[in-house]
Design a protein around this motif. Sequence first.
Motif, PDB file in Angstrom:
ATOM      1  N   ILE A 118      41.742  70.265  37.663  1.00 41.00           N
ATOM      2  CA  ILE A 118      40.918  69.565  36.668  1.00 41.00           C
ATOM      3  C   ILE A 118      39.451  69.979  36.832  1.00 41.00           C
ATOM      4  CG2 ILE A 118      40.197  67.261  35.828  1.00 41.00           C
ATOM      5  CD1 ILE A 118      43.180  68.061  35.247  1.00 41.00           C
ATOM      6  N   GLU A 120      39.494  61.800  31.318  1.00 42.53           N
ATOM      7  CA  GLU A 120      40.484  61.182  32.212  1.00 42.53           C
ATOM      8  C   GLU A 120      41.052  59.929  31.558  1.00 42.53           C
ATOM      9  OE1 GLU A 120      39.382  60.879  36.446  1.00 42.53           O
ATOM     10  OE2 GLU A 120      40.259  58.870  36.355  1.00 42.53           O
ATOM     11  N   TYR A 166      45.286  63.165  31.556  1.00 41.23           N
ATOM     12  CA  TYR A 166      44.057  63.784  31.047  1.00 41.23           C
ATOM     13  C   TYR A 166      44.259  64.289  29.622  1.00 41.23           C
ATOM     14  CZ  TYR A 166      43.251  63.948  36.065  1.00 41.23           C
ATOM     15  OH  TYR A 166      43.126  63.597  37.385  1.00 41.23           O
TER      16      TYR A 166
END
Length: 421
Positions: free
Chosen positions: A266, A278, A283
């Motif tokens: 990420i 998030e 995500y």
Amino acid sequence: MKATIFPSTCSGTVKIPPSKSMSHRAIIAASLADGKSTISNLAFSEDITTTIEGMKNLGAKITCFDDSIEVEGIKDFKHLKDPTVFCKESGSTLRFFIPIFSLCNQTIAFTGENRLLKRPQKIYEDIFKSQNIPYIQDDEKIEIGGSLKSGNYELDGNVSSQFISGLLFALPLLSEDSTIHIKEPYESRSYVDLTLEILELFGIEATYSDSNTLFIKGGQAYKANDYTVEGDFSQTGFFAVLASISNDLTLTGLNPQSKQGDKQIIDIIKDFGIEVKENADGYSIKKGELTPGKIDLQDCPDLGPILTVLMAYTKGESEIYNAIRLRYKESDRIAAMETELKKCGVEIHSTEGEIKVVGNPPYECNEELSGHKDHRIVMSLAVAATLFKQPVTINEAHFINKSYPTFFEDLASVGIEVNYE
Ligand SMILES: O=C(O)C1=C[C@@H](OP(=O)(O)O)[C@@H](O)[C@H](O)C1
Ligand SMILES: C=C(OP(=O)(O)O)C(=O)O
């Protein structure tokens, strides 16, 4: 199986499968506990099935349901059914099993297939030999002839963390205390943290007495527990990179507070300029303008192959470093990605532990690509091929079954045109 990927764009939501690393650990801990445990959110990839079969062989009673198992753990080490333990191609299974199965204190042979026995095992050989326990390795098997003893272990930190995890499973069951000192550079440390997390949940104490030394009290007992496996950040890598180069995607089934080292994917795509939101269970990733960067692979080796794809679609020069252990996985993953991406016109060069890519898309490929008998190479090439100018076929694509049997279905579910009969 061959898989043909047609030029296509992704969109939508994909539920990421359960973590293979956490699944191995939970199955083992539950099997070593005297009592009943339930492990939920399991996927039966080849590696996980191999660990389940191994634990049944050791005497655990395991009942499999659609996406969970019930485990009645072993009470002692006197019920090994077959002294030949097949570890298929799972490095985790083999390296976690050797110290645990040694507690049966008898001659046991560990076998495997493809590249498994060619991957480094010398750390265990040295340990067994230093304790005068028979240890023989040939092309077909590793044979051990007795139980490891408690004591002070000193291990190289840059071969595989799986040796440390394997010892951590077994040493608490010996009567005396032990320590494991890990020499610098200490790589894949995050995987040891995953082991410690599961040990704690199953009632075992093992703690760092300094940053490189683990203290393991002897005479402990695993306690049964119910456990739900969180989503897999290594597999997240494929869809996170797909979204970054293709189009927006939402990834669910993930724990943003996870300790998995591959959660770094990420931050890596964010560093490359991608916008990530998030959510409670994952995500949302928005395709954007990619900017080149440098990636330290020390604590997230399994992201290596897919990150070469991210770099190939990022205009300019990017680099991966601290990647030498990629050469000792199911394939030499540096050589495999270099060979295959070169066939597609990507400028990619490697030294022993570094990979440089000068991204300049679009690419085209007029020949079949090889999956190198490696699930992560097949999946990485499949993501790369979604943006090629013409359809591309990847051979040996069934190797995805090692970790992610539904990968192509999940890819198709977000709009990628793929033929994999
Ligand atoms: O402990 C684990 O679950 C793993 C540790 C890592 O290996 P190394 O420690 O050999 O890098 C990783 O590559 C492997 O896929 C899984
Ligand atoms: C290297 C891997 O697994 P293992 O070491 O367990 O074979 C992997 O899943 O990429």
